[in-house]
Design a protein around this motif. Structure first.
Motif, short mmCIF file in Angstrom:
data_model
loop_
_atom_site.label_atom_id
_atom_site.label_comp_id
_atom_site.label_asym_id
_atom_site.label_seq_id
_atom_site.Cartn_x
_atom_site.Cartn_y
_atom_site.Cartn_z
N UNK A 86 0.84 -1.21 0.00
CA UNK A 86 0.00 0.00 0.00
C UNK A 86 0.87 1.25 0.00
N UNK A 87 0.45 2.25 -0.77
CA UNK A 87 1.20 3.50 -0.82
C UNK A 87 0.91 4.40 0.37
N UNK A 88 -0.28 4.31 0.91
CA UNK A 88 -0.67 5.24 1.97
C UNK A 88 -1.28 6.51 1.43
N UNK A 89 -1.41 6.62 0.12
CA UNK A 89 -2.05 7.75 -0.54
C UNK A 89 -2.52 7.27 -1.91
N UNK A 90 -3.26 8.10 -2.62
CA UNK A 90 -3.77 7.75 -3.95
C UNK A 90 -3.20 8.72 -4.97
N UNK A 91 -2.88 8.19 -6.15
CA UNK A 91 -2.29 8.97 -7.24
C UNK A 91 -3.22 8.96 -8.44
N UNK A 92 -3.41 10.14 -9.02
CA UNK A 92 -4.22 10.25 -10.24
C UNK A 92 -3.48 11.18 -11.21
N UNK A 93 -3.36 10.75 -12.48
CA UNK A 93 -2.68 11.54 -13.51
C UNK A 93 -3.73 12.30 -14.31
N UNK A 94 -3.66 13.62 -14.27
CA UNK A 94 -4.68 14.45 -14.94
C UNK A 94 -4.31 14.80 -16.37
N UNK A 95 -3.06 15.19 -16.60
CA UNK A 95 -2.68 15.68 -17.93
C UNK A 95 -1.20 15.37 -18.16
N UNK A 96 -0.81 15.42 -19.43
CA UNK A 96 0.58 15.13 -19.80
C UNK A 96 0.96 15.96 -21.02
N UNK A 97 2.20 16.41 -21.05
CA UNK A 97 2.67 17.20 -22.19
C UNK A 97 4.15 16.93 -22.41
N UNK A 98 4.58 17.15 -23.65
CA UNK A 98 5.98 17.01 -24.04
C UNK A 98 6.44 18.34 -24.61
N UNK A 99 7.50 18.91 -24.07
CA UNK A 99 8.08 20.13 -24.61
C UNK A 99 9.37 19.78 -25.34
N UNK A 100 9.64 20.51 -26.43
CA UNK A 100 10.78 20.21 -27.28
C UNK A 100 11.62 21.47 -27.49
N UNK A 101 12.91 21.27 -27.73
CA UNK A 101 13.82 22.40 -27.89
C UNK A 101 13.59 23.16 -29.18
#
Length: 382
Positions: free
Chosen positions: A182-197
Motif C-alpha cells: 500500500x502506498x498510503x495515498x492515492x495517485x491520479x494523472x490528470x494531464x501530460x505534455x511534451x516540450x521540445x527544444x
C-alpha cells in the motif's frame, strides 16, 4: 617524510584500486560491482575507519565533540525551520484577509527556529574547534555509508503504469517479486505534455474517429497518417439504440448522411496530448498529478507536477517519471512511473549536508594561536 617516488607509487596503486572496484573488477564486472559483496565490505570498513578516526581526533574532548554535533543539528534545523515558515508567512501575508492569522502562526514558528539557531549557534562557537570539525566530517562520512547500507537492505521499488486522464486512483503497487504494497495515498494523472527544444509552438492538434454505416453494419475507423484506418470489430460495441467506442456512447440516430459523403457516418474528435505528435528534440516530459493523502488525520489534496529527474515525495515514497507510451488508436498516454521507498535516504542526505558544513568550518574556522603546551597535548592525544 615520503619520497616523491613513494608518493607517486601510492597514487598509482590507489588509482588502480579505484579502477578495479569501480569498473574493471575481474570477478563480477562493472554492472554488478556496485551492489556486490566487495563494495559492501569496503563501505563497512570505510565507515568503521571513519568512526574510529573521528573518535581519535576528538580524544580528550569527547563530551565537547558530541554536544557540538548535537548543537550543529539543532542550529541547522533552526535555520531550515526559520526559512520554510518565514517564506510561508510572507506568502500568507501577501494574500491578506483571514490569511493574516496563518501568517502570524507561521511567523511564530519562524521565531522559534531563529531562537534555536541563535542559542545552539552560540554553543557551536564556544565548543567546536578545527580538529573537532574534522572529526565531525569523519562521522558524517560514516552516516552516508550507513544510509546506503540501510537502503540496500530495506529499499522497495515498483513500477506503476498510469493512464493519463483516467478516473482510476492508484493506491498500491506490486513489486517485481509479486508483493503488493500500500502506498498510503492515492495517485491520479490528470494531464501530460511534451516540450521540445527546436519545435515551434504548434496549435492544438486533434485526434479523429469515424463510425460508418455500411448496409446496416457499423465500422469504426481512426485517422492515422492522413488516411482512415479501420479498427478491429471488438473495439465497437453495439446495443439496441447505441454504439460504444473507447468509452464514448453514440446514438445510432446520429449516424447519418452528410453532404459530400456517400455513406452515413458520425465524426468524433478530441484534443491530442500536447506535444506528443510534434517533432524535434525532447526537452522534458511533464505530468500534472493529484495526490489524495492525509495530514495529521485530515484529508488533503495536493496538485503536483511530475517531471523526469524531479520526483514527487509523499509519505515514505518517491515517484519518478521514467517514460511514456502513446497509443494512437485510443489517443491515450500511459506513463511509466517508478515508486521507490528508501528509508536510508534521509541518513545519507543528513550525512552529506553535515559533511559540507564540517568541511567548510574545518577550512575556515578561526584557529587558536598554538603554544608549546597545547601542541604537546594535541600530539599526545593524537
Amino acid at each position: 617524510m615520503m619520497s616523491s617516488l613513494l608518493k607517486a607509487t601510492l597514487m598509482v596503486l590507489g588509482a588502480a584500486c579505484v579502477l578495479l572496484v569501480a569498473g574493471a573488477f575481474p570477478v563480477q564486472g562493472a554492472p554488478a560491482v556496485f551492489r556486490g559483496g566487495v563494495m559492501q565490505l569496503l563501505g563497512v570498513v570505510a565507515a568503521l575507519l571513519a568512526l574510529w578516526g573521528g573518535w581519535r581526533l576528538s580524544t580528550g574532548k569527547h563530551a565537547q565533540f558530541l554536544f557540538g554535533l548535537l548543537s550543529l543539528y539543532f542550529t541547522t534545523s533552526g535555520i531550515i525551520t526559520a526559512w520554510m515558515y518565514g517564506s510561508k508567512a510572507v506568502e500568507h501575508a501577501m494574500v491578506g484577509g483571514p490569511m493574516w492569522f496563518g501568517a502570524l502562526a507561521m511567523a511564530c514558528t519562524m521565531v522559534v527556529g531563529l531562537l534555536f539557531a541563535v542559542i545552539f549557534g552560540f554553543f557551536l562557537l564556544k565548543l567546536m574547534k578545527p580538529r573537532l570539525w574534522l572529526a565531525g566530517a569523519h562521522w558524517c562520512c560514516a552516516l552516508i555509508v550507513a544510509g546506503a547500507l540501510v537502503d540496500y537492505c530495506t529499499e522497495q521499488t515498483a513500477h506503476i503504469y498510469a493512464t493519463v486522464g483516467s478516473a482510476d486512483k492508484i493506491d498500491q503497487v506490486k513489486t517485481p517479486a509479486g508483493e503488493v504494497l500500500p502506498l498510503g495515498f492515492s495517485l491520479q494523472i490528470n494531464d501530460f505534455s511534451v516540450s521540445r527544444y527546436d519545435a515551434p509552438d504548434m496549435p492544438q492538434q486533434y485526434y479523429h474517429l469515424m463510425i460508418m454505416e455500411q448496409g446496416g453494419t457499423y465500422v469504426a475507423c481512426v485517422r492515422m497518417q492522413n488516411r482512415w484506418v479501420p479498427l478491429p470489430p471488438e473495439h465497437l460495441t453495439q446495443e439496441s439504440d447505441t454504439l460504444k467506442l473507447f468509452g464514448r456512447t453514440i446514438h445510432k440516430k446520429d449516424v447519418k448522411l452528410h453532404p459530400g459523403l456517400d455513406m452515413p457516418c458520425v465524426m468524433l474528435s478530441e484534443p491530442m496530448p500536447h506535444g506528443v505528435a510534434a517533432t524535434g528534440t525532447v526537452k522534458e516530459y511533464s505530468a500534472d498529478c493529484t495526490l489524495y493523502t492525509d495530514h495529521r488525520g485530515r484529508p488533503e489534496t495536493r496538485r503536483e507536477t511530475l517531471k523526469v529527474n524531479h520526483p514527487i515525495a509523499c509519505k515514505d515514497w518517491h515517484l519518478y517519471l521514467l517514460n511514456y507510451y502513446y497509443d494512437a488508436v485510443t489517443n491515450r498516454v500511459t506513463l511509466l512511473v517508478q515508486a521507490r521507498r528508501a528509508p536510508g535516504r534521509w541518513y545519507a542526505l543528513a550525512g552529506m549536508v553535515g559533511l559540507i558544513i564540517c568541511t567548510a568550518c574545518w577550512c575556515w574556522w578561526k584557529r587558536e594561536t598554538p603554544t608549546p603546551e597545547t601542541d604537546r597535548k594535541e600530539n599526545a592525544a593524537a
